[in-house]
Design a protein around this motif. Structure first.
Motif, PDB file in Angstrom:
ATOM      1  N   LEU A 134       7.768   6.864   4.160  1.00 18.23           N
ATOM      2  CA  LEU A 134       6.550   6.060   4.228  1.00 18.23           C
ATOM      3  C   LEU A 134       5.582   6.618   5.262  1.00 18.23           C
ATOM      4  O   LEU A 134       4.357   6.591   5.060  1.00 18.23           O
ATOM      5  N   TRP A 135       6.120   7.134   6.370  1.00 17.41           N
ATOM      6  CA  TRP A 135       5.249   7.713   7.401  1.00 17.41           C
ATOM      7  C   TRP A 135       4.549   8.962   6.869  1.00 17.41           C
ATOM      8  O   TRP A 135       3.344   9.134   7.070  1.00 17.41           O
ATOM      9  N   ARG A 136       5.278   9.817   6.188  1.00 17.35           N
ATOM     10  CA  ARG A 136       4.679  11.039   5.647  1.00 17.35           C
ATOM     11  C   ARG A 136       3.667  10.718   4.542  1.00 17.35           C
ATOM     12  O   ARG A 136       2.619  11.354   4.449  1.00 17.35           O
ATOM     13  N   THR A 137       3.983   9.729   3.710  1.00 15.67           N
ATOM     14  CA  THR A 137       3.046   9.334   2.661  1.00 15.67           C
ATOM     15  C   THR A 137       1.759   8.779   3.263  1.00 15.67           C
ATOM     16  O   THR A 137       0.655   9.140   2.826  1.00 15.67           O
ATOM     17  N   ALA A 138       1.905   7.916   4.252  1.00 16.02           N
ATOM     18  CA  ALA A 138       0.720   7.357   4.909  1.00 16.02           C
ATOM     19  C   ALA A 138      -0.075   8.449   5.621  1.00 16.02           C
ATOM     20  O   ALA A 138      -1.306   8.439   5.615  1.00 16.02           O
TER      21      ALA A 138
END
Length: 264
Positions: free
Chosen positions: A190-194
């Motif tokens: 989720l951090w990389r996607t955001a």
């Protein structure tokens, strides 16, 4: 060459600062909404514990105190959090919000697990805390891995004092390890996607500003004299065409005054 390197470094710093600011804004907003939801859930849990008879009054009393303490923490946490949501400039508190929220969730989950294990329960509260923290907060992968590892070590320590059977203790250990790893992976994803989404939005805004600036420069080059910085003949021609069209559409008269300046 040196100028290009300096420009690249400056752009990278601006991008990193913008990414950090955007993540902080998202975390603060999510934490505020989660606190409101958590307060309602804790109040509902207290009402259920009070109204529902159970065979273990000590476990019931402990759960009521855990949820009451959670409500009290949320109330105190909401005061600076609300100010951080409304503030234009971000503070150190805003940057620390995801870490405070993560620790608070884990403390709540581990306290509930400790109370459950005293009556041979499972680790459902820890599982919920891990999943909620992974979905809710955007934390750097290295920091996230360290926080989840510390949380699992605490669970391992608490599980060793459980009064449950050996089979249940092993099951709790396996479930806790599995959800810890899955939550850490989910947090990283989720951090990389955001991060990708925010960087794309930042690049789009940067390109739009650059395009607007280029259009302004082209407009100035096309309609203004480079020497005097005054409107040129093309600008005058467009004004006359617009005024003529307005005269035809509105059916009114207009005039044009021409001056001849000698020795200009």
């Amino acid at each position: 060459m040196l100028q290009k390197i300096k420009s690249a470094v400056r752009s990278s710093r601006e991008t990193t600062a913008g990414l950090k600011a955007e993540f902080t804004r998202i975390n603060v907003k999510r934490a505020y909404q989660a606190c409101l939801c958590g307060f309602v859930l804790a109040a509902a849990a207290i009402a259920i514990f009070v109204l529902t008879p159970v065979k273990s009054p000590a476990w019931k009393t402990a759960q009521i105190w855990i949820n009451a303490s959670t409500m009290l923490f949320i109330l105190f946490f909401l005061i600076p959090l609300r100010a951080a949501v409304r503030a234009e400039k971000q503070s150190r508190f805003s940057a620390a919000v995801p870490y405070i929220g993560f620790i608070a969730l884990m403390v709540f989950g581990l306290c509930s697990v400790t109370n459950d294990l005293l009556v041979s329960g499972g680790v459902i509260a820890y599982i919920i805390s891990c999943l909620v923290s992974a979905v809710l907060f955007l934390i750097r992968p290295f920091h996230s891995a360290a926080l989840y590892a510390a949380s699992f070590l605490l669970l391992l320590f608490i599980n060793s004092f459980s009064t449950a059977s050996d089979a249940l203790r092993v099951a709790n250990l396996i479930n806790g390890l599995s959800i810890t790893i899955l939550s850490a992976l989910l947090s990283v994803i989720l951090w990389r996607t955001a991060r990708t989404n925010v960087l794309q939005e930042y690049q789009i805004r940067t390109q739009q500003k650059l395009l607007e600036k280029t259009n302004e420069e082209l407009h100035k080059m096309a309609y203004y004299d480079a020497l005097t910085d005054l409107p040129n003949r093309r600008y005058l021609s467009d004004i006359i065409q617009k005024e003529t069209a307005l005269m035809v559409r509105k059916n009114h008269e207009s005039c044009l005054i021409m001056l001849d300046i000698d020795y200009f």
